[in-house]
Design a protein around this motif. Sequence first.
Motif, mmCIF file in Angstrom:
data_model
loop_
_atom_site.group_PDB
_atom_site.id
_atom_site.type_symbol
_atom_site.label_atom_id
_atom_site.label_comp_id
_atom_site.label_asym_id
_atom_site.label_seq_id
_atom_site.Cartn_x
_atom_site.Cartn_y
_atom_site.Cartn_z
ATOM 1 N N GLY A 1 4.579 10.002 6.252
ATOM 2 C CA GLY A 1 4.394 9.746 7.674
ATOM 3 C C GLY A 1 4.118 8.290 7.966
ATOM 4 O O GLY A 1 3.981 7.457 7.067
ATOM 5 N N ARG A 2 4.028 7.996 9.273
ATOM 6 C CA ARG A 2 3.781 6.633 9.735
ATOM 7 C C ARG A 2 2.289 6.444 10.010
ATOM 8 O O ARG A 2 1.688 7.222 10.761
ATOM 9 N N PRO A 3 1.692 5.424 9.414
ATOM 10 C CA PRO A 3 0.252 5.194 9.602
ATOM 11 C C PRO A 3 -0.042 4.341 10.829
ATOM 12 O O PRO A 3 0.786 3.533 11.261
ATOM 13 N N LEU B 1 -2.431 9.283 10.022
ATOM 14 C CA LEU B 1 -1.084 9.380 9.486
ATOM 15 C C LEU B 1 -0.397 10.554 10.160
ATOM 16 O O LEU B 1 -0.747 11.707 9.922
ATOM 17 N N ARG B 2 0.557 10.241 11.040
ATOM 18 C CA ARG B 2 1.346 11.271 11.698
ATOM 19 C C ARG B 2 2.478 11.677 10.758
ATOM 20 O O ARG B 2 3.310 10.862 10.389
ATOM 21 N N LEU B 3 2.508 12.937 10.386
ATOM 22 C CA LEU B 3 3.407 13.369 9.329
ATOM 23 C C LEU B 3 4.817 13.650 9.834
ATOM 24 O O LEU B 3 5.018 14.253 10.882
ATOM 25 N N SER B 4 5.778 13.212 9.034
ATOM 26 C CA SER B 4 7.182 13.479 9.324
ATOM 27 C C SER B 4 7.760 14.521 8.365
ATOM 28 O O SER B 4 8.758 15.173 8.677
ATOM 29 N N PHE C 1 0.527 -1.555 6.528
ATOM 30 C CA PHE C 1 0.988 -0.420 7.321
ATOM 31 C C PHE C 1 2.025 -0.888 8.347
ATOM 32 O O PHE C 1 1.867 -1.934 8.981
ATOM 33 N N SER C 2 3.055 -0.076 8.515
ATOM 34 C CA SER C 2 4.109 -0.417 9.471
ATOM 35 C C SER C 2 4.530 0.836 10.223
ATOM 36 O O SER C 2 4.665 1.911 9.630
ATOM 37 N N GLN C 3 4.746 0.692 11.525
ATOM 38 C CA GLN C 3 5.246 1.803 12.330
ATOM 39 C C GLN C 3 6.711 2.088 12.050
ATOM 40 O O GLN C 3 7.277 3.061 12.549
ATOM 41 N N ASP C 4 7.354 1.246 11.254
ATOM 42 C CA ASP C 4 8.776 1.396 10.947
ATOM 43 C C ASP C 4 9.034 1.959 9.552
ATOM 44 O O ASP C 4 10.183 2.082 9.143
ATOM 45 N N ARG C 5 7.974 2.272 8.820
ATOM 46 C CA ARG C 5 8.176 2.730 7.447
ATOM 47 C C ARG C 5 7.137 3.776 7.082
ATOM 48 O O ARG C 5 5.946 3.601 7.323
#
Length: 207
Positions: free
Chosen positions: A109-111, A160-163, A69-73
């Motif tokens: 989203g970002r996990p 998971l915050r959805l984009s 998991f990455s905050q950048d992907r």
Amino acid sequence: MYLPRLFQEQDPERLLAFMRRHSFATLVTMEDDVPFATHLPFLVEPGAAGPGGRLLAHMARANPQWRAFSQDRDVLVVFQGPHTYVSPSWYVTEPNVPTWNYAVVHAYGRPRVIEEPEECLRILRESVATYESGFEKPWSLEQVGDYAQRLLPGIAAFELRLSRVEGKFKLNQNRAPEDRRAVMSLLERSEEPEQRAVGALMRERDT
């Protein structure tokens, strides 16, 4: 995903209901340019059908996926609904070729891994409550005392915050009305539950 305009589903309430109904979904990440997938039950929170919404889940800590998991992907969660083959012989007009009717939602989203024990327990409690809710005598996590607490070191919970959320309901919208009605009627009368479910989606989409 490839998403022709005719097959787009953008209604937030319909997307939310679909994700909740088909909440055993596929989490897809990339590691060293190689796709990695895990099949998990997800908690779909209110508002999760649009950007800023949130999904919650957990997996075995022994599963290496959470370490990628990455905050950048972004990662991808695929919610797969009912689907069925459609024969050319079911149409009224001619000529025709076979196709496949289906419904699916892709959530991006970002996990973020959740390390707080109480928050992890809350996710477990809500998961149990969600999937036990239809039973006559629902089981609860409290029935095993501190056993669940002892299991926490082996669990990786995450949010998971959805984009972006995309819904594709490919249900013969590109066909003439008489063709759609013919396919829908046949599917609704089918002895196969999966086909009846597709027929019900077609009926809902047409109303």
